[in-house]
Enzyme design. Structure first.
Site, short mmCIF file in Angstrom:
data_model
loop_
_atom_site.label_atom_id
_atom_site.label_comp_id
_atom_site.label_asym_id
_atom_site.label_seq_id
_atom_site.Cartn_x
_atom_site.Cartn_y
_atom_site.Cartn_z
N HIS A 160 -1.87 -38.68 -78.99
CA HIS A 160 -2.36 -39.34 -77.78
C HIS A 160 -3.61 -40.12 -78.17
CE1 HIS A 160 -4.15 -40.00 -73.84
NE2 HIS A 160 -5.28 -39.64 -74.42
N GLU A 171 -11.85 -38.60 -70.99
CA GLU A 171 -11.20 -37.63 -71.87
C GLU A 171 -12.21 -36.96 -72.82
OE1 GLU A 171 -6.88 -39.90 -71.68
OE2 GLU A 171 -8.07 -40.06 -73.50
N1 UDP Z 1 6.28 -40.14 -72.35
C1 UDP Z 1 7.59 -39.70 -72.41
N2 UDP Z 1 8.59 -40.50 -71.94
C2 UDP Z 1 8.34 -41.74 -71.44
C3 UDP Z 1 7.00 -42.20 -71.38
C4 UDP Z 1 6.00 -41.37 -71.84
O1 UDP Z 1 7.84 -38.61 -72.88
O2 UDP Z 1 9.29 -42.43 -71.03
C5 UDP Z 1 5.21 -39.28 -72.86
C6 UDP Z 1 4.86 -39.67 -74.31
O3 UDP Z 1 4.65 -38.47 -75.06
C7 UDP Z 1 3.58 -40.46 -74.12
C8 UDP Z 1 2.95 -39.75 -72.92
O4 UDP Z 1 4.05 -39.43 -72.09
O5 UDP Z 1 2.78 -40.43 -75.28
C9 UDP Z 1 1.95 -40.56 -72.14
O6 UDP Z 1 2.54 -41.77 -71.72
P1 UDP Z 1 1.76 -43.14 -71.82
O7 UDP Z 1 2.51 -44.12 -71.00
O8 UDP Z 1 0.32 -42.94 -71.50
O9 UDP Z 1 1.95 -43.55 -73.38
P2 UDP Z 1 0.89 -43.59 -74.59
O10 UDP Z 1 -0.42 -44.04 -74.02
O11 UDP Z 1 0.83 -42.22 -75.18
O12 UDP Z 1 1.45 -44.58 -75.58
MG MG Z 2 -1.52 -43.34 -72.34
#
Ligand code: UDP
Ligand code: MG
Length: 193
Positions: A160, A171
């Protein structure tokens, strides 16, 4: 200009022995580690990290999931029971929280000029299958929405990283107290700053 950002090496990074590989990418680009903690988070901490109240975030994961279902030709209602992005987002967020608390994670604060953007660039696309080679997610994972959604689990994308400055501030203060964050000079600051 000198920013701090937050990263969390998720349980898949820890369990696959990729912690050193990932940290070395931040170190070699010139970012400074100013805080670090190995911890198995409580459900309460994980819930706060992915707050339900941040509607645009929850809806965002829902939209990403819907888009993935559309690409795969899957009917979300048949697959998961709902088709509203916020409702889908809540379900995926639940999978994500269960995963984050399942094993230890490594929480890190990194500092440097434009740190938030630099880290996002190194991390790469949310879906490892779409992440460019050279990025953490592109180099070290092949996970796709196809496997994740079918197994009703979150995308295993290793890490993350704060999406923007406000997210980073929130955070950092959630995971660390002020006296856990250090202030020191890295050797190359003389040349780079
Ligand atoms: N996630 C998922 N399926 C999706 C979109 C997000 O499992 O279709 C999970 C994934 O682990 C991701 C987290 O949710 O890292 C947070 O989503 P975000 O959109 O914030 O993506 P990131 O910032 O991590 O790229
Ligand atoms: Mg994110």
């Amino acid at each position: 200009m000198i920013e701090k950002t937050f990263v969390l090496l998720k349980p898949d990074a820890v369990k696959r022995g990729l912690v050193g590989n990932i940290i070395s990418r931040f170190e070699r680009v010139g970012l400074k580690i100013v805080a670090c903690k190995f911890i198995q988070p409580s459900r309460e901490l994980a819930e706060k990290h992915y707050p339900l109240e941040r509607r645009e975030f929850v809806e965002g994961i829902g939209k990403k999931t819907l888009e993935n279902y559309r690409e795969m030709g899957i009917d979300p209602v048949k697959e998961i029971g709902v088709s509203d992005p916020y409702e889908i987002g809540k379900i995926v967020r639940g999978w994500l929280i269960d995963f984050i608390i399942s094993d230890p994670v490594l929480a890190i604060v990194l500092e440097g000029p434009g740190a938030v953007e630099i880290v996002r660039k190194l991390v790469g696309h949310t879906l490892p299958v779409k992440a460019d080679p050279g990025t953490i997610r592109g180099d070290l994972s092949f996970d796709s929405a196809f496997f994740a959604n079918a197994k009703k689990r979150p995308i295993k994308n290793l890490i993350h990283a704060s999406g923007n400055f406000e997210e980073a501030e929130y955070e950092i203060s959630l995971w660390f107290t002020k006296d856990e964050i250090y202030n020191y000079k890295r050797a190359e600051e003389e040349v780079m700053y």
